[in-house]
Design a protein around this motif. Structure first.
Motif, PDB file in Angstrom:
ATOM      1  N   ARG A 125       0.836  -1.205   0.000  1.00 35.29           N
ATOM      2  CA  ARG A 125       0.000   0.000   0.000  1.00 35.29           C
ATOM      3  C   ARG A 125       0.865   1.247   0.000  1.00 35.29           C
ATOM      4  O   ARG A 125       0.521   2.255  -0.626  1.00 35.29           O
ATOM      5  N   ALA A 126       2.003   1.166   0.729  1.00 35.38           N
ATOM      6  CA  ALA A 126       2.873   2.337   0.805  1.00 35.38           C
ATOM      7  C   ALA A 126       3.426   2.696  -0.568  1.00 35.38           C
ATOM      8  O   ALA A 126       3.431   3.865  -0.971  1.00 35.38           O
ATOM      9  N   LEU A 127       3.904   1.691  -1.326  1.00 33.27           N
ATOM     10  CA  LEU A 127       4.444   1.976  -2.644  1.00 33.27           C
ATOM     11  C   LEU A 127       3.371   2.521  -3.576  1.00 33.27           C
ATOM     12  O   LEU A 127       3.615   3.443  -4.353  1.00 33.27           O
ATOM     13  N   ARG A 128       2.176   1.961  -3.500  1.00 32.27           N
ATOM     14  CA  ARG A 128       1.105   2.468  -4.353  1.00 32.27           C
ATOM     15  C   ARG A 128       0.725   3.896  -3.975  1.00 32.27           C
ATOM     16  O   ARG A 128       0.374   4.703  -4.841  1.00 32.27           O
ATOM     17  N   ALA A 129       0.803   4.202  -2.682  1.00 28.36           N
ATOM     18  CA  ALA A 129       0.437   5.547  -2.233  1.00 28.36           C
ATOM     19  C   ALA A 129       1.439   6.592  -2.715  1.00 28.36           C
ATOM     20  O   ALA A 129       1.057   7.708  -3.071  1.00 28.36           O
ATOM     21  N   ILE A 130       2.724   6.236  -2.717  1.00 27.44           N
ATOM     22  CA  ILE A 130       3.744   7.229  -3.087  1.00 27.44           C
ATOM     23  C   ILE A 130       4.052   7.219  -4.569  1.00 27.44           C
ATOM     24  O   ILE A 130       4.764   8.104  -5.057  1.00 27.44           O
ATOM     25  N   SER A 131       3.523   6.250  -5.310  1.00 25.92           N
ATOM     26  CA  SER A 131       3.891   6.148  -6.725  1.00 25.92           C
ATOM     27  C   SER A 131       3.572   7.398  -7.538  1.00 25.92           C
ATOM     28  O   SER A 131       4.348   7.758  -8.433  1.00 25.92           O
ATOM     29  N   VAL A 133       4.013  10.378  -6.684  1.00 32.56           N
ATOM     30  CA  VAL A 133       5.106  11.322  -6.421  1.00 32.56           C
ATOM     31  C   VAL A 133       6.429  10.773  -6.910  1.00 32.56           C
ATOM     32  O   VAL A 133       7.208  11.453  -7.583  1.00 32.56           O
ATOM     33  N   VAL A 134       6.696   9.509  -6.572  1.00 35.50           N
ATOM     34  CA  VAL A 134       7.990   8.913  -6.895  1.00 35.50           C
ATOM     35  C   VAL A 134       8.117   8.640  -8.386  1.00 35.50           C
ATOM     36  O   VAL A 134       9.202   8.785  -8.966  1.00 35.50           O
ATOM     37  N   GLY A 135       7.005   8.257  -9.034  1.00 36.93           N
ATOM     38  CA  GLY A 135       7.062   7.917 -10.447  1.00 36.93           C
ATOM     39  C   GLY A 135       7.706   8.980 -11.323  1.00 36.93           C
ATOM     40  O   GLY A 135       8.648   8.693 -12.069  1.00 36.93           O
ATOM     41  N   PRO A 136       7.252  10.221 -11.256  1.00 35.35           N
ATOM     42  CA  PRO A 136       7.890  11.262 -12.076  1.00 35.35           C
ATOM     43  C   PRO A 136       9.352  11.491 -11.721  1.00 35.35           C
ATOM     44  O   PRO A 136      10.168  11.777 -12.592  1.00 35.35           O
ATOM     45  N   MET A 137       9.691  11.363 -10.432  1.00 41.26           N
ATOM     46  CA  MET A 137      11.096  11.534 -10.038  1.00 41.26           C
ATOM     47  C   MET A 137      11.979  10.467 -10.674  1.00 41.26           C
ATOM     48  O   MET A 137      13.120  10.724 -11.076  1.00 41.26           O
ATOM     49  N   LEU A 138      11.446   9.235 -10.751  1.00 47.05           N
ATOM     50  CA  LEU A 138      12.233   8.145 -11.312  1.00 47.05           C
ATOM     51  C   LEU A 138      12.521   8.331 -12.798  1.00 47.05           C
ATOM     52  O   LEU A 138      13.367   7.629 -13.358  1.00 47.05           O
ATOM     53  N   GLU A 139      11.815   9.281 -13.438  1.00 45.48           N
ATOM     54  CA  GLU A 139      12.126   9.572 -14.836  1.00 45.48           C
ATOM     55  C   GLU A 139      13.536  10.146 -14.978  1.00 45.48           C
ATOM     56  O   GLU A 139      14.109  10.129 -16.076  1.00 45.48           O
ATOM     57  N   LYS A 140      14.100  10.650 -13.877  1.00 40.17           N
ATOM     58  CA  LYS A 140      15.473  11.149 -13.917  1.00 40.17           C
ATOM     59  C   LYS A 140      16.492  10.009 -13.963  1.00 40.17           C
ATOM     60  O   LYS A 140      17.664  10.240 -14.223  1.00 40.17           O
ATOM     61  N   VAL A 141      16.049   8.778 -13.664  1.00 43.41           N
ATOM     62  CA  VAL A 141      16.938   7.614 -13.683  1.00 43.41           C
ATOM     63  C   VAL A 141      17.048   7.116 -15.122  1.00 43.41           C
ATOM     64  O   VAL A 141      16.119   6.523 -15.665  1.00 43.41           O
ATOM     65  N   SER A 148      17.026  -9.011  -9.802  1.00 45.18           N
ATOM     66  CA  SER A 148      16.397 -10.298 -10.108  1.00 45.18           C
ATOM     67  C   SER A 148      15.102 -10.045 -10.854  1.00 45.18           C
ATOM     68  O   SER A 148      14.602  -8.906 -10.921  1.00 45.18           O
ATOM     69  N   SER A 149      14.526 -11.113 -11.357  1.00 41.71           N
ATOM     70  CA  SER A 149      13.226 -10.993 -12.016  1.00 41.71           C
ATOM     71  C   SER A 149      12.152 -10.567 -11.031  1.00 41.71           C
ATOM     72  O   SER A 149      11.215  -9.840 -11.388  1.00 41.71           O
ATOM     73  N   GLU A 150      12.293 -11.010  -9.750  1.00 39.88           N
ATOM     74  CA  GLU A 150      11.331 -10.613  -8.732  1.00 39.88           C
ATOM     75  C   GLU A 150      11.427  -9.116  -8.446  1.00 39.88           C
ATOM     76  O   GLU A 150      10.412  -8.435  -8.275  1.00 39.88           O
ATOM     77  N   ALA A 151      12.631  -8.587  -8.369  1.00 46.07           N
ATOM     78  CA  ALA A 151      12.811  -7.151  -8.152  1.00 46.07           C
ATOM     79  C   ALA A 151      12.286  -6.358  -9.349  1.00 46.07           C
ATOM     80  O   ALA A 151      11.671  -5.297  -9.191  1.00 46.07           O
ATOM     81  N   ARG A 152      12.512  -6.889 -10.543  1.00 43.22           N
ATOM     82  CA  ARG A 152      11.989  -6.222 -11.738  1.00 43.22           C
ATOM     83  C   ARG A 152      10.468  -6.222 -11.730  1.00 43.22           C
ATOM     84  O   ARG A 152       9.827  -5.215 -12.064  1.00 43.22           O
ATOM     85  N   ARG A 153       9.854  -7.358 -11.343  1.00 46.17           N
ATOM     86  CA  ARG A 153       8.398  -7.426 -11.278  1.00 46.17           C
ATOM     87  C   ARG A 153       7.842  -6.395 -10.304  1.00 46.17           C
ATOM     88  O   ARG A 153       6.838  -5.725 -10.591  1.00 46.17           O
ATOM     89  N   THR A 154       8.489  -6.243  -9.150  1.00 50.72           N
ATOM     90  CA  THR A 154       8.038  -5.268  -8.158  1.00 50.72           C
ATOM     91  C   THR A 154       8.107  -3.854  -8.715  1.00 50.72           C
ATOM     92  O   THR A 154       7.187  -3.053  -8.526  1.00 50.72           O
ATOM     93  N   LEU A 155       9.189  -3.533  -9.405  1.00 53.11           N
ATOM     94  CA  LEU A 155       9.331  -2.205 -10.011  1.00 53.11           C
ATOM     95  C   LEU A 155       8.233  -1.953 -11.022  1.00 53.11           C
ATOM     96  O   LEU A 155       7.553  -0.914 -10.988  1.00 53.11           O
ATOM     97  N   VAL A 156       8.036  -2.893 -11.938  1.00 49.07           N
ATOM     98  CA  VAL A 156       7.036  -2.713 -12.999  1.00 49.07           C
ATOM     99  C   VAL A 156       5.640  -2.612 -12.396  1.00 49.07           C
ATOM    100  O   VAL A 156       4.834  -1.757 -12.789  1.00 49.07           O
ATOM    101  N   GLN A 157       5.332  -3.473 -11.438  1.00 45.98           N
ATOM    102  CA  GLN A 157       3.985  -3.537 -10.874  1.00 45.98           C
ATOM    103  C   GLN A 157       3.637  -2.309 -10.056  1.00 45.98           C
ATOM    104  O   GLN A 157       2.520  -1.804 -10.130  1.00 45.98           O
ATOM    105  N   HIS A 158       4.591  -1.804  -9.268  1.00 47.50           N
ATOM    106  CA  HIS A 158       4.270  -0.741  -8.329  1.00 47.50           C
ATOM    107  C   HIS A 158       4.656   0.656  -8.811  1.00 47.50           C
ATOM    108  O   HIS A 158       4.016   1.634  -8.432  1.00 47.50           O
ATOM    109  N   LEU A 159       5.706   0.761  -9.626  1.00 47.13           N
ATOM    110  CA  LEU A 159       6.204   2.083  -9.989  1.00 47.13           C
ATOM    111  C   LEU A 159       6.234   2.335 -11.485  1.00 47.13           C
ATOM    112  O   LEU A 159       6.458   3.469 -11.918  1.00 47.13           O
TER     113      LEU A 159
END
Length: 395
Positions: A125-131, A133-141, A148-159
């Protein structure tokens, strides 16, 4: 190349991300790059010369564990000065969505930025709540790495967005060449099994192992279990006390002791119940020659390639774990092919390979960069920066 590395988690207590940042920094330095690392750490904490401590941290429950993070205007000023004085060609931020140093650096910096994402989780819920705000910031990356594939899945799913998968690294030869310790080595009729992890984090699975041990000792009475790690385990100690020296709690161990432990034992058991994005400890044990018995969480299935390099059991199931341990302890000849395939497989995780893959990402980002890292002029008003990010359209 001058590289600035940011670790969001405190160097006062090492974990997987801290070790990853430390080893990557040292491998980059060994290859001739100029590296500075900023990480939370108390002034009294011994850190390598290349680490710039940002000050103390606060323990915050996170993803079934406890993360030691730092934030606030004072720390933000230190990050700003570090970025401004560093004249970095590239910034490499670990866990840039975590409210700690990496996020602060992302706010204040403009230029070539690489981000590595380590976290794996099913729902947040926390990641979905901040996404928003954080999503546009991550465009600087400009370049995104998932361990791992699990870490990639978390990134794609939440952010949103995507990332190239580059695994965690290990110095395989350090484990393969470690000297066995006679205190922990098997003897005829006394096979040894090791566990390593935070004893007071349920997701590390010590309660599952503790519940399985009595059944194993009934069928393999000579087995010895070595339990290493920091934290309170009073319930497990009380449960297992009746087994005497068949179960030994080693407490916290050093990196050298870890290598010697894995080199000494017959089996390394990883009963984690979830929250793992990779499983570097499995790779370390495999490199040392221990047979790995691990829960069938997705991250561990990936490392063991569905059982090609070790044995899997049902997560959270003590009886499944006990049966698997009894099988491998009573049929040691069956472990030889698994150990052989594991010793070959771990070479793909050696820092000599992993660092080259990370440098490929650096090169890709640098090819599209017009200027080195500099201070983002919008960052002077941090709250304005947050508000602007929140108001920006994001999909």
């Amino acid at each position: 190349m001058r590289v600035g590395l940011i670790c969001p988690y405190s160097f006062d207590a090492y974990g997987g991300v801290q070790l990853h940042v430390r080893d990557l920094a040292e491998e980059l330095i060994r290859r001739g790059h100029d590296v500075s690392v900023m990480a939370p750490a108390e002034d009294s904490t011994p850190v390598p010369d290349y680490v710039v401590p940002s000050g103390g941290s606060v323990a915050i429950p996170y993803n079934g564990s406890v993360a030691r993070l730092t934030f606030g205007p004072v720390v933000g000023g230190r990050v700003r000065r570090w970025v401004g004085d560093g004249r970095f060609d590239l910034l490499h931020l670990h866990e840039p969505f975590i409210p700690s140093l990496s996020m602060l650096a992302l706010w204040v910096a403009d230029g070539p930025v690489v981000g590595t994402f380590h976290t794996s989780m099913e729902r947040s819920r926390a990641l979905r709540a901040i996404s928003p705000v954080v999503g546009p910031m991550l465009e600087k990356v400009s370049g995104r790495i998932a361990v791992s594939s699990e870490a990639r899945r978390t990134l794609v799913q939440h952010l949103g967005g995507d990332a190239v998968v580059v695994p965690n690294g290990v110095y395989a030869d350090h484990f393969a060449d470690a000297e066995p310790d006679p205190r922990w080595s098997a003897t005829p009729g006394r096979p040894t099994v090791a566990f390593l992890g935070r004893l007071d984090e349920p997701r590390k699975g010590l309660p599952v192992l503790a519940a399985a041990i009595p059944e194993v000792l009934t069928l393999v009475p000579g087995a010895r279990f070595l339990v290493a790690g920091r934290g309170d385990a009073s319930e497990e100690r009380a449960l297992l006390a009746r087994h005497g020296d068949a179960v030994t709690f080693l407490g916290g161990i050093s990196d050298e002791e870890k290598r010697r432990l894995f080199r000494s034992v017959d089996v390394y058991v990883a009963p984690q119940t979830g929250g793992e994005s990779f499983g570097i400890v499995l790779v370390e044990a495999m490199a040392a020659g221990a047979l790995v018995v691990a829960s069938d969480i997705p991250a561990f299935q990936a490392v063991l390639e569905q059982g090609a390099h070790g044995r899997l059991f049902r997560r959270g199931d003590p009886r499944s774990l006990a049966r698997t341990l009894v099988e491998v302890l009573t049929h040691p000849q069956d472990a030889a092919p698994l150990r052989s395939s594991a010793s070959t497989a771990v070479r793909r995780y050696d820092w000599s390979v992993v660092t080259t893959q990370i440098l490929h990402v650096y090169d890709m980002v640098m090819q599209t960069a017009r200027t080195p890292v500099r201070e983002d002029p919008r960052s002077r008003t941090m709250y304005g920066r947050i508000r602007a990010a929140a108001e920006r359209p994001w999909v």
